[in-house]
Design an enzyme around this catalytic site. Sequence first.
Site, PDB file in Angstrom:
ATOM      1  N   ASP A  38      21.441  18.439  -5.019  1.00  0.00           N
ATOM      2  CA  ASP A  38      21.380  17.382  -4.302  1.00  0.00           C
ATOM      3  C   ASP A  38      20.495  17.575  -3.441  1.00  0.00           C
ATOM      4  OD1 ASP A  38      23.093  16.267  -5.308  1.00  0.00           O
ATOM      5  OD2 ASP A  38      25.145  17.242  -4.733  1.00  0.00           O
ATOM      6  N   TYR A  66      28.296  27.730  -7.962  1.00  0.00           N
ATOM      7  CA  TYR A  66      27.971  27.445  -6.539  1.00  0.00           C
ATOM      8  C   TYR A  66      28.927  28.053  -5.244  1.00  0.00           C
ATOM      9  CZ  TYR A  66      26.657  23.276  -9.463  1.00  0.00           C
ATOM     10  OH  TYR A  66      25.743  22.592  -9.474  1.00  0.00           O
ATOM     11  N   ASP A  80      30.279  14.052   1.126  1.00  0.00           N
ATOM     12  CA  ASP A  80      29.664  14.759   1.954  1.00  0.00           C
ATOM     13  C   ASP A  80      29.642  14.652   3.430  1.00  0.00           C
ATOM     14  OD1 ASP A  80      28.024  13.510   2.226  1.00  0.00           O
ATOM     15  OD2 ASP A  80      26.347  14.753   0.064  1.00  0.00           O
ATOM     16  N   ARG A 168      31.663  17.972  -5.162  1.00  0.00           N
ATOM     17  CA  ARG A 168      31.711  17.595  -3.937  1.00  0.00           C
ATOM     18  C   ARG A 168      33.597  16.641  -4.559  1.00  0.00           C
ATOM     19  NH1 ARG A 168      27.589  14.372  -2.180  1.00  0.00           N
ATOM     20  NH2 ARG A 168      26.668  15.345  -2.274  1.00  0.00           N
TER      21      ARG A 168
END
Length: 275
Positions: A38, A66, A80, A168
Amino acid sequence: MDGIIVVNKPTGMTSHDVVNKLRRKLNTKKIGHTGTLDPDASGVLVVLVGKACKALQFLQDTDKVYRSSIQLGYTTSTDDVFGEIKEQKQINLDFDFDSVLQSFEGKQRQKVPMTSSKKVNGKKLLEYQRQGIENIDVFNNVEIYSIHSINKDELSFEVHCSSGCYVRSICRDFGLKTNNLSCMKSLQRTQVGRFTIDMAQDLETINSENVIVYPLSMILSHIPRIDYQPIQDVYNGKHIRIDTKYDRVCIYDSNPVAIYDRDHNNVFKCVRGLF
């Protein structure tokens, strides 16, 4: 130039932006990434250069690690903090952070966020969202191998997950599990398969003289190696005979030359040349 470059992508750039910048820096046309990160996220972006681009379909190292953090109190259009606030709610802190995180471990069907490139009837979910269509439920079969807290006060955590998993979505679903509304606050990818953040170079410092290029053999090591002769038959794309128990092999001439699959008996056919 042929091989793999591991880039530490900065925030504020798309994966496509990174590839375009490297194309100019390294003066090469054959270049592409193995998986989008992203624009608002940072971290490991694996880039294939030259002949390595031909091996993308055989890439097996797709699990990822992550680091992220959760924002409580509201949901957004993008799941987000960078999206438009959709709903707000008073924060409930009556939960054990580690216990809730551990409840995410294992195989599951995860709801894909609308802000994604996942396609439905040939159109990306984010394109439906831009048209004001928000009620499309799409699920991925994913696996979360491990997840644990980094800082409980900041609601930050690290997760090791399979390809297709959306962090997310974890942050969004955390709210559902704790009587909250929530979304993702930050995201850094620290590992893709065997490629870690320690191996990554900062995009701004990379140039044709200092770039670190990892060999193509690193992403093909899961395919059994065969040193075949006469190797010219392989370069010519001919069917060859190999005495092996494996149905897929990688033919080498010092470096990977081609991927071969069993056609019948001990006869193998070329499925992809790598030269």
